[in-house]
Scaffold this motif. Structure first.
Motif, PDB file in Angstrom:
ATOM      1  N   HIS A   1       0.854  -1.177   0.000  1.00 57.34           N
ATOM      2  CA  HIS A   1       0.000   0.000   0.000  1.00 57.34           C
ATOM      3  C   HIS A   1       0.896   1.234   0.000  1.00 57.34           C
ATOM      4  O   HIS A   1       1.512   1.544   1.013  1.00 57.34           O
ATOM      5  CB  HIS A   1      -0.888  -0.023   1.257  1.00 57.34           C
ATOM      6  N   LEU A   2       1.022   1.867  -1.158  1.00 55.63           N
ATOM      7  CA  LEU A   2       1.797   3.106  -1.221  1.00 55.63           C
ATOM      8  C   LEU A   2       0.797   4.248  -1.072  1.00 55.63           C
ATOM      9  O   LEU A   2      -0.083   4.421  -1.902  1.00 55.63           O
ATOM     10  CB  LEU A   2       2.548   3.208  -2.553  1.00 55.63           C
ATOM     11  N   PRO A   3       0.912   5.014   0.024  1.00 57.35           N
ATOM     12  CA  PRO A   3      -0.097   6.040   0.276  1.00 57.35           C
ATOM     13  C   PRO A   3      -0.134   7.122  -0.810  1.00 57.35           C
ATOM     14  O   PRO A   3       0.885   7.415  -1.444  1.00 57.35           O
ATOM     15  CB  PRO A   3       0.322   6.630   1.626  1.00 57.35           C
ATOM     16  N   GLY A   4      -1.314   7.681  -0.989  1.00 65.46           N
ATOM     17  CA  GLY A   4      -1.549   8.670  -2.039  1.00 65.46           C
ATOM     18  C   GLY A   4      -0.566   9.821  -2.061  1.00 65.46           C
ATOM     19  O   GLY A   4      -0.198  10.300  -3.132  1.00 65.46           O
ATOM     20  N   GLU A   5      -0.092  10.234  -0.870  1.00 67.10           N
ATOM     21  CA  GLU A   5       0.810  11.393  -0.879  1.00 67.10           C
ATOM     22  C   GLU A   5       2.146  11.110  -1.548  1.00 67.10           C
ATOM     23  O   GLU A   5       2.855  12.021  -1.933  1.00 67.10           O
ATOM     24  CB  GLU A   5       1.018  11.979   0.537  1.00 67.10           C
ATOM     25  N   LYS A   6       2.484   9.828  -1.688  1.00 64.03           N
ATOM     26  CA  LYS A   6       3.734   9.499  -2.385  1.00 64.03           C
ATOM     27  C   LYS A   6       3.517   9.372  -3.901  1.00 64.03           C
ATOM     28  O   LYS A   6       4.467   9.181  -4.651  1.00 64.03           O
ATOM     29  CB  LYS A   6       4.329   8.208  -1.835  1.00 64.03           C
ATOM     30  N   ILE A   7       2.246   9.416  -4.336  1.00 62.31           N
ATOM     31  CA  ILE A   7       1.981   9.300  -5.765  1.00 62.31           C
ATOM     32  C   ILE A   7       2.037  10.705  -6.361  1.00 62.31           C
ATOM     33  O   ILE A   7       1.027  11.374  -6.581  1.00 62.31           O
ATOM     34  CB  ILE A   7       0.623   8.624  -6.056  1.00 62.31           C
ATOM     35  N   THR A   8       3.260  11.140  -6.612  1.00 64.07           N
ATOM     36  CA  THR A   8       3.472  12.452  -7.224  1.00 64.07           C
ATOM     37  C   THR A   8       3.246  12.309  -8.728  1.00 64.07           C
ATOM     38  O   THR A   8       3.017  11.219  -9.230  1.00 64.07           O
ATOM     39  CB  THR A   8       4.905  12.915  -6.957  1.00 64.07           C
ATOM     40  N   GLU A   9       3.325  13.432  -9.434  1.00 63.88           N
ATOM     41  CA  GLU A   9       3.126  13.462 -10.886  1.00 63.88           C
ATOM     42  C   GLU A   9       3.964  12.367 -11.588  1.00 63.88           C
ATOM     43  O   GLU A   9       3.449  11.572 -12.363  1.00 63.88           O
ATOM     44  CB  GLU A   9       3.542  14.851 -11.379  1.00 63.88           C
ATOM     45  N   ASP A  10       5.245  12.365 -11.261  1.00 60.00           N
ATOM     46  CA  ASP A  10       6.167  11.434 -11.909  1.00 60.00           C
ATOM     47  C   ASP A  10       5.859   9.981 -11.563  1.00 60.00           C
ATOM     48  O   ASP A  10       5.856   9.108 -12.430  1.00 60.00           O
ATOM     49  CB  ASP A  10       7.597  11.752 -11.428  1.00 60.00           C
ATOM     50  N   VAL A  11       5.613   9.748 -10.271  1.00 55.24           N
ATOM     51  CA  VAL A  11       5.316   8.380  -9.825  1.00 55.24           C
ATOM     52  C   VAL A  11       4.015   7.918 -10.480  1.00 55.24           C
ATOM     53  O   VAL A  11       3.876   6.767 -10.901  1.00 55.24           O
ATOM     54  CB  VAL A  11       5.216   8.302  -8.282  1.00 55.24           C
ATOM     55  N   SER A  12       3.067   8.831 -10.587  1.00 52.74           N
ATOM     56  CA  SER A  12       1.777   8.474 -11.175  1.00 52.74           C
ATOM     57  C   SER A  12       1.941   8.056 -12.635  1.00 52.74           C
ATOM     58  O   SER A  12       1.364   7.081 -13.087  1.00 52.74           O
ATOM     59  CB  SER A  12       0.801   9.646 -11.019  1.00 52.74           C
ATOM     60  N   LYS A  13       2.761   8.786 -13.383  1.00 57.00           N
ATOM     61  CA  LYS A  13       3.007   8.429 -14.792  1.00 57.00           C
ATOM     62  C   LYS A  13       3.665   7.059 -14.881  1.00 57.00           C
ATOM     63  O   LYS A  13       3.306   6.239 -15.723  1.00 57.00           O
ATOM     64  CB  LYS A  13       3.951   9.465 -15.424  1.00 57.00           C
ATOM     65  N   THR A  14       4.649   6.843 -14.000  1.00 58.77           N
ATOM     66  CA  THR A  14       5.395   5.593 -14.058  1.00 58.77           C
ATOM     67  C   THR A  14       4.516   4.412 -13.649  1.00 58.77           C
ATOM     68  O   THR A  14       4.588   3.342 -14.230  1.00 58.77           O
ATOM     69  CB  THR A  14       6.621   5.680 -13.120  1.00 58.77           C
ATOM     70  N   ARG A  15       3.674   4.627 -12.652  1.00 57.76           N
ATOM     71  CA  ARG A  15       2.809   3.538 -12.184  1.00 57.76           C
ATOM     72  C   ARG A  15       1.533   3.414 -12.990  1.00 57.76           C
ATOM     73  O   ARG A  15       0.781   2.458 -12.844  1.00 57.76           O
ATOM     74  CB  ARG A  15       2.425   3.759 -10.717  1.00 57.76           C
ATOM     75  N   MET A  16       1.251   4.479 -13.791  1.00 62.35           N
ATOM     76  CA  MET A  16       0.030   4.515 -14.599  1.00 62.35           C
ATOM     77  C   MET A  16      -1.225   4.521 -13.740  1.00 62.35           C
ATOM     78  O   MET A  16      -2.170   3.754 -13.974  1.00 62.35           O
ATOM     79  CB  MET A  16      -0.006   3.346 -15.588  1.00 62.35           C
ATOM     80  N   ILE A  17      -1.210   5.336 -12.709  1.00 61.58           N
ATOM     81  CA  ILE A  17      -2.394   5.531 -11.875  1.00 61.58           C
ATOM     82  C   ILE A  17      -2.524   7.022 -11.587  1.00 61.58           C
ATOM     83  O   ILE A  17      -1.544   7.754 -11.714  1.00 61.58           O
ATOM     84  CB  ILE A  17      -2.311   4.745 -10.538  1.00 61.58           C
ATOM     85  N   PRO A  18      -3.715   7.518 -11.207  1.00 62.99           N
ATOM     86  CA  PRO A  18      -3.892   8.952 -11.009  1.00 62.99           C
ATOM     87  C   PRO A  18      -3.049   9.511  -9.854  1.00 62.99           C
ATOM     88  O   PRO A  18      -2.766   8.794  -8.886  1.00 62.99           O
ATOM     89  CB  PRO A  18      -5.384   9.089 -10.668  1.00 62.99           C
ATOM     90  N   VAL A  19      -2.663  10.766  -9.979  1.00 59.70           N
ATOM     91  CA  VAL A  19      -1.901  11.449  -8.934  1.00 59.70           C
ATOM     92  C   VAL A  19      -2.696  11.428  -7.628  1.00 59.70           C
ATOM     93  O   VAL A  19      -3.907  11.686  -7.622  1.00 59.70           O
ATOM     94  CB  VAL A  19      -1.632  12.922  -9.333  1.00 59.70           C
ATOM     95  N   GLY A  20      -2.026  11.132  -6.528  1.00 67.23           N
ATOM     96  CA  GLY A  20      -2.668  11.204  -5.214  1.00 67.23           C
ATOM     97  C   GLY A  20      -3.522  10.005  -4.847  1.00 67.23           C
ATOM     98  O   GLY A  20      -4.042   9.936  -3.745  1.00 67.23           O
ATOM     99  N   SER A  21      -3.657   9.040  -5.776  1.00 67.78           N
ATOM    100  CA  SER A  21      -4.483   7.877  -5.419  1.00 67.78           C
ATOM    101  C   SER A  21      -3.599   6.843  -4.733  1.00 67.78           C
ATOM    102  O   SER A  21      -2.428   6.712  -5.041  1.00 67.78           O
ATOM    103  CB  SER A  21      -5.096   7.264  -6.682  1.00 67.78           C
ATOM    104  N   ASP A  22      -4.148   6.110  -3.783  1.00 68.54           N
ATOM    105  CA  ASP A  22      -3.381   5.076  -3.109  1.00 68.54           C
ATOM    106  C   ASP A  22      -3.050   3.969  -4.101  1.00 68.54           C
ATOM    107  O   ASP A  22      -3.906   3.581  -4.896  1.00 68.54           O
ATOM    108  CB  ASP A  22      -4.197   4.470  -1.956  1.00 68.54           C
ATOM    109  N   ALA A  23      -1.813   3.495  -4.060  1.00 63.96           N
ATOM    110  CA  ALA A  23      -1.440   2.373  -4.921  1.00 63.96           C
ATOM    111  C   ALA A  23      -1.529   1.106  -4.095  1.00 63.96           C
ATOM    112  O   ALA A  23      -0.692   0.861  -3.234  1.00 63.96           O
ATOM    113  CB  ALA A  23      -0.032   2.560  -5.457  1.00 63.96           C
ATOM    114  N   ILE A  24      -2.570   0.332  -4.334  1.00 65.46           N
ATOM    115  CA  ILE A  24      -2.779  -0.860  -3.525  1.00 65.46           C
ATOM    116  C   ILE A  24      -2.464  -2.117  -4.333  1.00 65.46           C
ATOM    117  O   ILE A  24      -3.064  -2.364  -5.374  1.00 65.46           O
ATOM    118  CB  ILE A  24      -4.223  -0.902  -2.986  1.00 65.46           C
ATOM    119  N   SER A  25      -1.473  -2.865  -3.858  1.00 69.97           N
ATOM    120  CA  SER A  25      -1.166  -4.145  -4.481  1.00 69.97           C
ATOM    121  C   SER A  25      -1.893  -5.210  -3.685  1.00 69.97           C
ATOM    122  O   SER A  25      -1.667  -5.339  -2.490  1.00 69.97           O
ATOM    123  CB  SER A  25       0.329  -4.442  -4.409  1.00 69.97           C
TER     124      SER A  25
END
Lengths: 501, 142
Positions: A253-277
């Motif tokens: 679970h990567l919290p939304g605050e770590k999903i910056t613009e760049d991370v969001s592009k790389t992960r292909m998920i919206p900025v600020g959304s939690d990345a839940i594996s």
């Protein structure tokens, strides 16, 4: 009322402090502060915020600072430890699951420390690595079972997809998101210079790092973040992550605050959304299902790249590894229970999984017994702390090792184990731009190269002492190991004799 | 010639360069004995606004306008390094006015001081470069 007392004390030698305020400027936790009064300027510190990361200590130009563990004591109790009490206070306050980072710090046996390495004396010559050739190259992947010849008797070359390493060490998976851009760049550049591989983790591959593709292992994990054609094509190998040593059986679970613009592009998920594996891969419920994913990935990359399956070391690991070895995977990576993480529930990190030494020995033995050891290469990770650990791991049966915590330590990590807060003062486990820039990849990659070069030299020295001149000859050579202070059961599992035997 | 260059991308704004510069030029057995309770007057200074920080020191211009403007002939150029003769300086501040980078500073005794790439204090590598924790300040040919 807050029962959370400061765990550390900031000790400032005021005779030495010149009020340069480096500590104040460099502490992302805002521990230090200059106060100007009529009587003069004073540095004060709020110890409750200190995580003992040593950033201030390292940068203080007059060595005026040290951090010590607070000796505030609870009444002595051999059942209710200080940590039990403090954790209950914390949970009573927050109602949340306790989170921790990096590897299991609890007092479990470290088998590497109870294994000793052999050396040649009199009857067999040792080898001086400075004067004689010593091979540390390793090839990872499926090996030939036998020699095939055509009807004229000529050997038919059988080449399976493989990874070629100059030294038996790779950087294991850490996603962009859990660690910073600069940390990734340091790893990628070091891997290229050393002739080994780093691993994207499951966060996708930043577009700037596609140029390091030849030294990259791309990961496909349960969240499938950032996986698409170019990603699979770019890496030299594809790793299916089934589990992680620090948190077997659960997802990420990567919290939304770590999903910056760049991370969001790389992960292909919206900025600020939690990345839940998710905890499992939702399409894998059996070895047969795993085989389907292995072959889908092979199909997608024209059978050119080896497929790694990474699993956490758990109780029935040898049966699991046996299944994986039959699934078509080329490499099995096993992560021990001391492996690091950017964030894991404390109870899971500290209580789930088994030591990598035992897992490795039992997997290697099982695969040999079943005659399928050559189907796969074995890579182990989960707290490889030195070149001696590597030599012991290889002698227990590993082909190569994965390191991550030691790589981060080389980059400046002081194991303060608060990655989950996202405010890493060393610019490693953070996405805050002002903190990320503290890790200059020019310095970082150089340190990683230095570390691995030094370890490789030590591996050669240790091998030379045993009279062995290649990793190949050391692999699975358990006669080179002896245990000290281990029970017969432990020795049996490790497949080694006791010292003196 | 080797000059001091600053890479803003890596500057952390920690101000260590200022203290290392000040200590190199004051001298002494150790930094705290030399700098404790003193106001420092370094030749390299951090400019900062919001999240941008940048160390500024003399560029040692190949065509130095400060040298041309000095009415007392106190500024000279030796092997490319621009130096100040403090005995000749009359403290007229003309160099401060003309320097496009703002790297000359007044000392407490009224004369000017500037970065001389640590050629005046016996260090081989400038102290700011040696002490920068993030390689933001480098000493190189460009």
């Amino acid at each position: 009322m807050n029962y959370q007392y400061a765990e550390f004390e900031v000790v400032r030698n005021d005779d030495r402090c010149i009020r340069c305020r480096v500590c104040e400027r460099q502490c992302a936790n805002e521990v230090h502060k200059l106060v100007e009064t009529k009587k003069g300027n004073f540095m004060i510190s709020d110890e409750t915020k200190c995580v003992d990361c040593h950033r201030c200590v390292s940068l203080c130009p007059t060595r005026a600072l040290k951090i010590v563990k607070s000796d505030l004591t609870f009444r002595k109790n051999d059942n209710w430890h200080e940590s039990n009490i403090k954790e209950i206070y914390k949970q009573a306050e927050t109602g949340g699951v306790l989170l921790s980072s990096m590897g299991n710090p609890e007092n479990f046996p470290v088998y590497f420390d109870k294994i000793l390495i052999n050396a040649s004396q009199v009857t067999n010559p040792s080898i001086d690595p400075l004067r004689e050739p010593m091979e540390t190259k390793v090839s990872l992947g499926k090996r030939n079972h036998g020699i095939k010849r055509d009807k004229d008797g000529k050997i038919v070359p059988q080449k399976y997809p493989s990874l070629e390493l100059n030294l038996p060490i790779m950087f294991s998976a850490m996603s962009y998101g859990s660690i910073s851009y600069n940390a990734h760049e340091s790893l990628a550049r070091a891997a290229r210079e050393l002739g080994t591989y780093y691993n994207t983790g499951e966060g996708g591959l930043h577009q700037d790092f596609y140029k390091y593709g030849k030294n990259t292992i791309v990961q496909v994990a349960s969240g499938r973040f950032g996986v698409f054609e170019d990603y699979l094509e770019t890496g030299s190998a594809i790793e299916i992550k089934m589990g992680q040593g620090a948190k077997p059986g659960i997802g990420g679970h990567l919290p939304g605050e770590k999903i910056t613009e760049d991370v969001s592009k790389t992960r292909m998920i919206p900025v600020g959304s939690d990345a839940i594996s998710p905890a499992p891969h939702h399409d894998i419920y059996s070895i047969e299902d795993l085989r389907q994913l292995v072959f889908s990935l092979k199909e997608a990359t024209n059978y050119k790249k080896p497929i790694i399956v990474k699993v956490a070391a758990v109780h029935n690991i040898s049966a699991i590894a046996s299944g994986i070895a039959r699934s078509g995977a080329d490499i099995i990576a096993i992560d021990g229970f001391r492996g690091g993480t950017g964030a894991a529930p404390t109870r899971i990190r500290d209580n789930v999984g088994i030591p990598i030494e035992l897992a490795l020995a039992s997997v290697d033995s099982r695969l040999r017994e079943e005659g399928i050891r050559d189907n796969v290469s074995l890579v182990v990770g989960g707290s490889i702390r030195s070149s001696a650990d590597i030599v012991k791991a290889i002698a227990l049966g590993a082909d190569a090792v994965y390191i991550a915590t030691s790589a981060l330590i080389a980059l400046g990590c002081h194991l303060c184990r608060t990655c989950q807060a996202g405010k890493c003062n060393w610019g490693i486990a953070t996405q805050v731009p002002e903190l990320v820039k503290r890790l200059n990849p020019d310095i970082g990659s150089k340190k990683l190269v230095n570390l691995l070069t030094a370890w490789n030299r030590e591996i050669k020295e240790l091998m030379g002492g045993m009279g062995i001149n290649s990793i190949e000859a050391l692999r699975g050579n358990r006669l080179m190991l002896r245990g000290v202070g281990l029970t017969q059961k432990e020795l049996d599992i490790l497949g080694i004799k006791h010292a003196g035997e | 010639m080797k000059r001091v260059y600053v890479n803003e991308k890596w500057c952390l704004g920690c101000h260590l360069c200022e203290y290392n510069c000040a200590y190199a030029n004051v001298g002494g057995i150790n930094m705290y004995l030399s700098l404790k309770d003193k106001k420092i007057s370094p030749n390299v200074r951090i400019e900062e606004k919001d999240n941008i920080t940048y160390a500024v020191a003399c560029r040692h211009c190949s065509d130095p306008i400060c040298l041309k403007s000095c009415i007392a002939g106190a500024i000279s150029q030796e092997d490319g390094v621009i130096k100040i003769n403090k005995d000749k300086c009359v403290g007229c501040h003309t160099c401060i006015l003309v320097c496009p980078y703002g790297v000359l500073h007044l000392t407490d005794n009224g004369v000017m001081q500037k970065c001389e790439l640590c050629t005046n204090n016996g260090s081989k590598t400038p102290a700011c470069v040696k002490g920068c924790p993030n390689n933001a300040i480098v000493f190189m040919e460009k």
